[in-house]
Design a protein around this motif. Structure first.
Motif, PDB file in Angstrom:
ATOM      1  N   GLN A  41       1.339  -1.436  -0.387  1.00  0.00           N
ATOM      2  CA  GLN A  41       0.261   0.124  -0.128  1.00  0.00           C
ATOM      3  C   GLN A  41       1.008   1.211   0.058  1.00  0.00           C
ATOM      4  O   GLN A  41       0.273   2.925   1.008  1.00  0.00           O
ATOM      5  CB  GLN A  41      -1.020  -0.001   1.186  1.00  0.00           C
ATOM      6  N   ILE A  42       2.032   1.469  -0.553  1.00  0.00           N
ATOM      7  CA  ILE A  42       3.078   2.370  -0.735  1.00  0.00           C
ATOM      8  C   ILE A  42       1.997   3.912  -1.228  1.00  0.00           C
ATOM      9  O   ILE A  42       0.821   4.119  -2.150  1.00  0.00           O
ATOM     10  CB  ILE A  42       3.563   1.966  -1.844  1.00  0.00           C
ATOM     11  N   GLU A  43       2.896   4.970  -0.209  1.00  0.00           N
ATOM     12  CA  GLU A  43       1.965   6.500  -0.706  1.00  0.00           C
ATOM     13  C   GLU A  43       3.236   7.239  -0.731  1.00  0.00           C
ATOM     14  O   GLU A  43       3.672   7.086  -0.017  1.00  0.00           O
ATOM     15  CB  GLU A  43       1.343   6.536   0.550  1.00  0.00           C
ATOM     16  N   LEU A  44       3.118   7.890  -1.925  1.00  0.00           N
ATOM     17  CA  LEU A  44       4.136   8.974  -1.892  1.00  0.00           C
ATOM     18  C   LEU A  44       3.051   9.987  -1.695  1.00  0.00           C
ATOM     19  O   LEU A  44       2.474  10.328  -2.396  1.00  0.00           O
ATOM     20  CB  LEU A  44       4.940   8.462  -3.182  1.00  0.00           C
ATOM     21  N   VAL A  45       3.917  11.293  -0.820  1.00  0.00           N
ATOM     22  CA  VAL A  45       3.358  12.581  -0.730  1.00  0.00           C
ATOM     23  C   VAL A  45       4.237  13.695  -1.081  1.00  0.00           C
ATOM     24  O   VAL A  45       5.860  13.420  -0.363  1.00  0.00           O
ATOM     25  CB  VAL A  45       3.280  11.998   0.550  1.00  0.00           C
ATOM     26  N   PRO A  46       4.552  14.871  -2.093  1.00  0.00           N
ATOM     27  CA  PRO A  46       5.499  15.577  -1.799  1.00  0.00           C
ATOM     28  C   PRO A  46       5.646  15.999  -0.489  1.00  0.00           C
ATOM     29  O   PRO A  46       4.838  16.422  -0.041  1.00  0.00           O
ATOM     30  CB  PRO A  46       4.798  16.615  -2.947  1.00  0.00           C
ATOM     31  N   SER A  47       7.008  16.028  -0.028  1.00  0.00           N
ATOM     32  CA  SER A  47       7.789  17.073   1.056  1.00  0.00           C
ATOM     33  C   SER A  47       7.651  18.336   0.399  1.00  0.00           C
ATOM     34  O   SER A  47       7.504  18.581   0.163  1.00  0.00           O
ATOM     35  CB  SER A  47       9.399  16.620   1.055  1.00  0.00           C
ATOM     36  N   GLU A  48       7.266  18.845   1.872  1.00  0.00           N
ATOM     37  CA  GLU A  48       7.867  20.696   2.544  1.00  0.00           C
ATOM     38  C   GLU A  48       8.844  20.755   1.744  1.00  0.00           C
ATOM     39  O   GLU A  48       9.088  21.663   1.084  1.00  0.00           O
ATOM     40  CB  GLU A  48       7.089  20.930   3.673  1.00  0.00           C
ATOM     41  N   PHE A  49      10.206  20.230   1.365  1.00  0.00           N
ATOM     42  CA  PHE A  49      11.738  20.052   1.759  1.00  0.00           C
ATOM     43  C   PHE A  49      11.716  20.147   0.158  1.00  0.00           C
ATOM     44  O   PHE A  49      11.203  18.874  -0.494  1.00  0.00           O
ATOM     45  CB  PHE A  49      12.397  19.877   1.832  1.00  0.00           C
ATOM     46  N   GLN A  50      12.254  20.916  -1.073  1.00  0.00           N
ATOM     47  CA  GLN A  50      12.175  20.836  -2.521  1.00  0.00           C
ATOM     48  C   GLN A  50      13.061  20.968  -2.805  1.00  0.00           C
ATOM     49  O   GLN A  50      13.551  22.082  -2.443  1.00  0.00           O
ATOM     50  CB  GLN A  50      10.665  21.114  -2.882  1.00  0.00           C
ATOM     51  N   TYR A  60       5.201   6.094   2.288  1.00  0.00           N
ATOM     52  CA  TYR A  60       5.123   5.399   3.499  1.00  0.00           C
ATOM     53  C   TYR A  60       4.521   3.870   3.075  1.00  0.00           C
ATOM     54  O   TYR A  60       3.957   3.720   1.176  1.00  0.00           O
ATOM     55  CB  TYR A  60       3.653   5.722   3.967  1.00  0.00           C
ATOM     56  N   PHE A  61       5.021   2.708   3.399  1.00  0.00           N
ATOM     57  CA  PHE A  61       4.539   1.750   3.171  1.00  0.00           C
ATOM     58  C   PHE A  61       4.371   0.608   3.974  1.00  0.00           C
ATOM     59  O   PHE A  61       4.062   0.792   5.608  1.00  0.00           O
ATOM     60  CB  PHE A  61       5.616   0.919   1.927  1.00  0.00           C
ATOM     61  N   GLY A  66       1.257  -5.206   9.648  1.00  0.00           N
ATOM     62  CA  GLY A  66       0.624  -3.992   9.400  1.00  0.00           C
ATOM     63  C   GLY A  66       1.050  -3.042  10.021  1.00  0.00           C
ATOM     64  O   GLY A  66       0.531  -1.499  10.214  1.00  0.00           O
ATOM     65  N   ALA A  67       2.188  -2.714  10.525  1.00  0.00           N
ATOM     66  CA  ALA A  67       3.266  -1.710  10.746  1.00  0.00           C
ATOM     67  C   ALA A  67       3.223  -0.671   9.170  1.00  0.00           C
ATOM     68  O   ALA A  67       3.903  -1.551   8.504  1.00  0.00           O
ATOM     69  CB  ALA A  67       4.584  -1.867  11.231  1.00  0.00           C
ATOM     70  N   ARG A  68       2.696   1.009   9.606  1.00  0.00           N
ATOM     71  CA  ARG A  68       3.686   2.024   8.293  1.00  0.00           C
ATOM     72  C   ARG A  68       4.597   1.946   8.307  1.00  0.00           C
ATOM     73  O   ARG A  68       4.840   2.926   9.538  1.00  0.00           O
ATOM     74  CB  ARG A  68       2.391   2.649   8.880  1.00  0.00           C
ATOM     75  N   ILE A  69       5.336   1.961   7.729  1.00  0.00           N
ATOM     76  CA  ILE A  69       7.073   2.534   7.865  1.00  0.00           C
ATOM     77  C   ILE A  69       6.847   3.556   6.933  1.00  0.00           C
ATOM     78  O   ILE A  69       6.407   3.480   5.517  1.00  0.00           O
ATOM     79  CB  ILE A  69       7.730   1.628   7.306  1.00  0.00           C
ATOM     80  N   TYR A  70       8.325   4.614   6.810  1.00  0.00           N
ATOM     81  CA  TYR A  70       8.014   5.613   6.836  1.00  0.00           C
ATOM     82  C   TYR A  70      10.019   6.170   6.139  1.00  0.00           C
ATOM     83  O   TYR A  70      10.553   5.522   6.816  1.00  0.00           O
ATOM     84  CB  TYR A  70       8.073   6.636   7.086  1.00  0.00           C
ATOM     85  N   ALA A  71      10.072   6.595   4.196  1.00  0.00           N
ATOM     86  CA  ALA A  71      10.980   6.978   4.532  1.00  0.00           C
ATOM     87  C   ALA A  71      11.140   7.647   3.662  1.00  0.00           C
ATOM     88  O   ALA A  71       9.908   8.257   2.821  1.00  0.00           O
ATOM     89  CB  ALA A  71      11.446   5.548   3.524  1.00  0.00           C
ATOM     90  N   LYS A  72      11.861   8.971   3.406  1.00  0.00           N
ATOM     91  CA  LYS A  72      12.488   9.270   2.411  1.00  0.00           C
ATOM     92  C   LYS A  72      13.311   8.732   1.368  1.00  0.00           C
ATOM     93  O   LYS A  72      13.879   7.948   0.874  1.00  0.00           O
ATOM     94  CB  LYS A  72      13.419  10.417   2.691  1.00  0.00           C
ATOM     95  N   GLN A 161      11.770  -5.189   2.656  1.00  0.00           N
ATOM     96  CA  GLN A 161      10.833  -4.412   2.050  1.00  0.00           C
ATOM     97  C   GLN A 161      10.857  -3.330   0.920  1.00  0.00           C
ATOM     98  O   GLN A 161      10.548  -3.154  -0.672  1.00  0.00           O
ATOM     99  CB  GLN A 161      10.076  -4.981   2.958  1.00  0.00           C
ATOM    100  N   LEU A 162      11.821  -2.377   1.669  1.00  0.00           N
ATOM    101  CA  LEU A 162      12.110  -0.756   0.917  1.00  0.00           C
ATOM    102  C   LEU A 162      12.720  -1.673   0.009  1.00  0.00           C
ATOM    103  O   LEU A 162      12.997  -0.723  -1.270  1.00  0.00           O
ATOM    104  CB  LEU A 162      12.443  -0.178   2.390  1.00  0.00           C
ATOM    105  N   ALA A 163      13.892  -2.496   0.048  1.00  0.00           N
ATOM    106  CA  ALA A 163      14.531  -2.403  -1.188  1.00  0.00           C
ATOM    107  C   ALA A 163      13.526  -2.915  -2.237  1.00  0.00           C
ATOM    108  O   ALA A 163      13.707  -3.082  -3.874  1.00  0.00           O
ATOM    109  CB  ALA A 163      15.987  -3.685  -1.075  1.00  0.00           C
ATOM    110  N   GLY A 164      13.184  -4.169  -2.169  1.00  0.00           N
ATOM    111  CA  GLY A 164      12.149  -4.300  -3.262  1.00  0.00           C
ATOM    112  C   GLY A 164      11.593  -3.323  -3.534  1.00  0.00           C
ATOM    113  O   GLY A 164      11.101  -3.278  -5.407  1.00  0.00           O
ATOM    114  N   ILE A 165      10.855  -2.910  -2.755  1.00  0.00           N
ATOM    115  CA  ILE A 165       9.813  -1.100  -3.316  1.00  0.00           C
ATOM    116  C   ILE A 165      10.956  -0.423  -4.063  1.00  0.00           C
ATOM    117  O   ILE A 165      10.384   0.283  -5.301  1.00  0.00           O
ATOM    118  CB  ILE A 165       9.296  -0.323  -2.057  1.00  0.00           C
TER     119      ILE A 165
END
Length: 319
Positions: A41-50, A60-61, A66-72, A161-165
């Motif tokens: 359930q991947i979610e990409l949200v544009p960051s305030e920092f650009q 987020y994935f 069932g944990a939601r994991i965050y990555a930049k 999992q992140l590497a696979g994503i």
């Protein structure tokens, strides 16, 4: 040469002392199967920092349990596609840090992913649910429960999992993905490449989470390993279950995963490290059968290692 551990010639041959569970391989094959069955359930949200040359996203994935994991996630705007990517992991109790220290890789035309470990200093969830103590540390979380409930099992799976994503992103070349990190991040780099063997290059720095029994035998269960001493003092003061506990810790001991790595390795170690003793690091390094090399810092401990970030970048430019 100063030392807090074995002489270097012995370190280069040291194989570790922590027990390896008899069903270790089956344990991790079962864990990987569980991870692969999860809908991320991947979610990409544009960051305030650009910045002008890259796009920055909060990613987020959903991980195991069932944990939601965050990555930049930083994606270069003008890179040739598909292009290389890096996954990065942070030190114990920390988080993915600032966006700015990741931008050099985006400037090279690489995508860059930096994960928050569940339940530590960032935004990733710890969904809990273990029996036994949760006092002062993630190493001991789940130690009085079924081995499948060890928290670091789930964190190790999050890295893979992140590497696979990352590898499934259309802009990323899945054959050109590297991993990097220091201390806990070094351990997670090794775990990631072991559980996701398509990782092509990895650069762990003084990896944590290795050869727990050796840490205990050296009376260095302090600092990052303090929770081991706290656990025994409160829950097994006469060490009647010592063998059982260290064997269970063997499931989340990176030295037992190291032989699964297929990517090329450059690893840095300081020979006066009292936080993650050198022998524990060599226990993992010596089990790596893939192409590898060591960068040794004789006078340095668990601290910044001059020049290694440049060595790492040059190494990753070979992806």
């Amino acid at each position: 040469m100063p030392t807090v551990d074995m002489p270097l010639e012995k370190l280069l041959k040291y194989e570790g002392v922590n027990p390896r569970p008899a069903d270790f391989d089956a344990y991790w094959e079962r864990a990987i199967a569980e991870m692969k069955a999860v809908d991320p359930q991947i979610e990409l949200v544009p960051s305030e920092f650009q910045v002008p040359f890259a796009e920055c996203f909060d990613l987020y994935f959903t991980g195991v349990k069932g944990a939601r994991i965050y990555a930049k996630y930083i994606r270069p705007k003008h890179a040739t596609e598909p292009h290389p990517a890096i996954v990065q992991f942070h030190g114990y109790s920390g988080n993915s840090g600032d966006w700015t220290d990741k931008l050099p890789y985006a400037a090279l035309g690489y995508s860059f992913f930096s994960m928050d470990c569940r339940g530590q200093g960032g935004l990733s969830e710890d969904v809990g649910g273990v029996k036994g103590t949760t006092l002062r540390g993630h190493i001991v979380r789940g130690l009085d429960d079924h081995p499948d409930n060890l928290l670091f099992r789930d964190i190790f799976l999050d890295t893979a999992q992140l590497a696979g994503i990352a590898m499934r992103m259309p802009e990323v070349d899945p054959e050109r993905v590297g991993a990097m990190g220091g201390s806990q991040g070094g351990a997670l780099t090794i775990a990631c490449a072991a559980l996701e063997p398509r990782i092509k290059r990895l650069a762990p720095v003084y990896p944590f989470l290795s050869d727990y029994k050796r840490v205990w035998d050296m009376d260095l269960a302090k600092d990052a390993y303090q929770e081991l001493k706290d656990f025994f003092r409160r829950h097994d003061p006469q060490h009647k279950r010592e063998e059982e506990y260290f064997t269970k810790l063997g499931y989340i001991d990176i030295q037992n995963l190291a032989n699964r790595i297929q990517g090329e390795v450059v690893m840095a170690v300081g020979l006066v490290d009292t936080v993650c003793p050198p022998s524990t690091q060599f226990a993992a390094y010596n089990k790596i059968t893939a192409p590898k090399r060591l960068e040794i810092y004789p006078d340095f401990g668990h601290e910044g290692l001059p020049g290694f970030s440049e060595i790492t970048m040059q190494f990753m430019m070979g992806l």
